[in-house]
Design a protein around this motif. Structure first.
Motif, PDB file in Angstrom:
ATOM      1  N   GLY A   5      48.677  40.865  80.974  1.00 33.07           N
ATOM      2  CA  GLY A   5      48.568  41.683  80.103  1.00 33.07           C
ATOM      3  C   GLY A   5      47.674  40.739  78.785  1.00 33.07           C
ATOM      4  O   GLY A   5      46.967  39.853  78.862  1.00 33.07           O
ATOM      5  N   VAL A   6      45.837  41.917  78.563  1.00 32.75           N
ATOM      6  CA  VAL A   6      44.879  41.253  77.977  1.00 32.75           C
ATOM      7  C   VAL A   6      44.991  42.289  77.157  1.00 32.75           C
ATOM      8  O   VAL A   6      44.830  43.230  77.549  1.00 32.75           O
ATOM      9  N   GLY A   7      44.710  42.004  75.921  1.00 35.74           N
ATOM     10  CA  GLY A   7      44.613  42.195  74.195  1.00 35.74           C
ATOM     11  C   GLY A   7      42.864  42.406  73.993  1.00 35.74           C
ATOM     12  O   GLY A   7      42.444  41.429  74.554  1.00 35.74           O
ATOM     13  N   THR A  30      45.850  44.414  83.013  1.00 32.33           N
ATOM     14  CA  THR A  30      46.297  45.344  82.108  1.00 32.33           C
ATOM     15  C   THR A  30      45.374  45.419  80.990  1.00 32.33           C
ATOM     16  O   THR A  30      46.199  44.475  79.897  1.00 32.33           O
ATOM     17  N   VAL A  31      45.284  46.301  80.375  1.00 32.91           N
ATOM     18  CA  VAL A  31      44.300  46.697  79.095  1.00 32.91           C
ATOM     19  C   VAL A  31      45.435  47.067  77.915  1.00 32.91           C
ATOM     20  O   VAL A  31      45.830  47.874  78.219  1.00 32.91           O
ATOM     21  N   ALA A  68      46.915  36.829  77.042  1.00 28.37           N
ATOM     22  CA  ALA A  68      45.145  37.204  76.821  1.00 28.37           C
ATOM     23  C   ALA A  68      44.901  37.630  75.771  1.00 28.37           C
ATOM     24  O   ALA A  68      44.699  38.878  75.656  1.00 28.37           O
ATOM     25  N   LEU A  69      44.214  37.211  74.871  1.00 24.42           N
ATOM     26  CA  LEU A  69      43.179  37.709  73.747  1.00 24.42           C
ATOM     27  C   LEU A  69      41.822  37.478  74.192  1.00 24.42           C
ATOM     28  O   LEU A  69      41.100  36.342  74.453  1.00 24.42           O
ATOM     29  N   LEU A  70      40.741  38.822  74.511  1.00 27.97           N
ATOM     30  CA  LEU A  70      39.256  38.479  74.907  1.00 27.97           C
ATOM     31  C   LEU A  70      39.074  38.834  73.649  1.00 27.97           C
ATOM     32  O   LEU A  70      38.998  40.230  73.022  1.00 27.97           O
ATOM     33  N   VAL A  71      38.099  38.073  72.962  1.00 32.04           N
ATOM     34  CA  VAL A  71      37.289  38.266  71.572  1.00 32.04           C
ATOM     35  C   VAL A  71      36.349  38.188  71.628  1.00 32.04           C
ATOM     36  O   VAL A  71      35.526  37.115  71.938  1.00 32.04           O
ATOM     37  N   LEU A  72      35.690  39.761  71.039  1.00 24.46           N
ATOM     38  CA  LEU A  72      34.268  39.441  71.004  1.00 24.46           C
ATOM     39  C   LEU A  72      33.919  40.016  69.925  1.00 24.46           C
ATOM     40  O   LEU A  72      33.287  40.622  69.916  1.00 24.46           O
TER      41      LEU A  72
END
Length: 343
Positions: A5-7, A30-31, A68-72
């Motif tokens: 799972g990804v945020g 999975t987003v 996991a967190l994707l930081v943009l």
């Protein structure tokens, strides 16, 4: 293999290749949700990518499905968000740069590693086909002893690019062409040949934009491996050209222009890997394939599963922050400076 799972935090321009890459990796990830403080961006994200949006960062951090967190987000927000994610038990994949300088970046890396989290940085140039082939050639000693290593990043950014509030300012971005644009190519160069030893540099701000960061930079560099070379980086070169890394050794040379590699080894036919040459150097910074992002994110997911550092680990990315800091320092002082060991 299970799906992770990804945020996603930050739904501006940078989300495009990441969303495409995650869609291609639907069997791996999975987003769970994407968030931006802008309601219109949340709505656009959901409509464009058919992925869910959430109303708050707290919602992502509290959701146990998010591993996991994707930081943009802009650079000066990185430390706060990445630390919050790690404290919430999430692994972190952070858009470049780590932070605005080496000291802040190293502190963040040590803090997140100390919490036992996987910490990667989005340096997707390392995952282009030509870069992968060149790395393998270098690791195998195909070019012999390295003698000359140079990079040229002659890009263009339009008035529309700088029209976004705060773009190109110390307050928002923390740096200019070195930290925001050229950092990808310079990181790849260091990933290929190793860290720098000593640098002399000049950085300037052109009259083209109302910014307080550099948009022209040049340097001479001595590497710890003994090679020497130059760096030429700018975002004022209309209409923008493919970035280049050029390496010469005792057994041959290589030119990597965006995604096209030409490898010339003595006594062997030329080897060409042509993955394209657009590279995002022109007015549209997103004009490139998401394939390298897909490979980077796939490796990050593997790292999360195996509890190992990703290939584009945050610790490995400290080297480029040390070089950029040294270039800025050398220009301010008007002298050659030693580049500190990055980690």
């Amino acid at each position: 293999m299970r799906r992770i799972g990804v945020g996603i935090v930050g739904l501006g321009n940078a989300v495009k290749p990441h969303a495409a890459a995650l869609q291609a990796l639907a069997d791996r990830a999975t987003v769970v949700g994407g968030w931006s403080p802008s309601a219109s961006r949340r709505t656009q994200f959901a409509a464009t990518y058919a992925l869910p949006a959430v109303d708050s960062l707290d919602a992502l951090l509290a959701d146990p499905k998010v591993e996991a967190l994707l930081v943009l987000t802009p650079p000066r927000t990185h430390t706060e968000i990445a630390l919050a994610a790690a404290r919430a038990g999430k692994d972190v994949l952070l858009e470049k740069p780590i932070d605005v300088d080496h000291a802040r970046s190293k502190a963040l890396v040590e803090a997140i590693e100390g919490m036992g989290r996987v910490f990667g940085v989005v340096f997707q140039h390392r995952f282009r086909e030509g870069a992968i082939a060149l790395r393998e050639a270098l690791r195998g000693g195909a070019l012999g002893e390295l003698l000359s290593v140079s990079a040229s990043i002659r890009w263009w950014r339009s008035a529309e690019y700088f029209a976004e509030h705060g773009r190109g300012t110390i307050a928002r971005d923390g740096g200019g062409v070195l930290l925001t644009q050229a950092i990808h190519t310079l990181d790849l160069m260091l990933d290929l040949v190793g860290p720098p030893q000593r640098v002399s540099a000049l950085v300037r701000t052109s009259p083209l934009r109302a910014i307080d960061t550099e948009d022209i930079a040049c340097a001479t560099v001595e590497y710890r491996c003994g090679a020497v070379g130059v760096i030429d980086a700018t975002s004022v070169a209309f209409p923008g050209y493919p970035e280049r890394v050029e390496i010469a050794g005792t057994k041959g040379s290589a030119v990597l222009a965006a995604e096209r590699l030409e490898l010339n080894l003595q006594g062997a036919p030329v080897r060409v890997i042509d993955g394209g040459s657009a590279g995002g150097g022109g007015a549209d910074p997103m004009a490139f394939s998401p394939d390298a992002h897909r490979r980077l994110i796939a490796d990050f997911l593997d790292a999360v599963e195996a509890r190992r550092p990703p290939l584009a680990s945050a610790r490995s990315a400290l080297a480029i922050h040390a070089l950029i800091d040294a270039m800025l320092d050398a220009s301010r002082r008007g002298v050659a400076v030693e580049v500190p060991k990055s980690a």
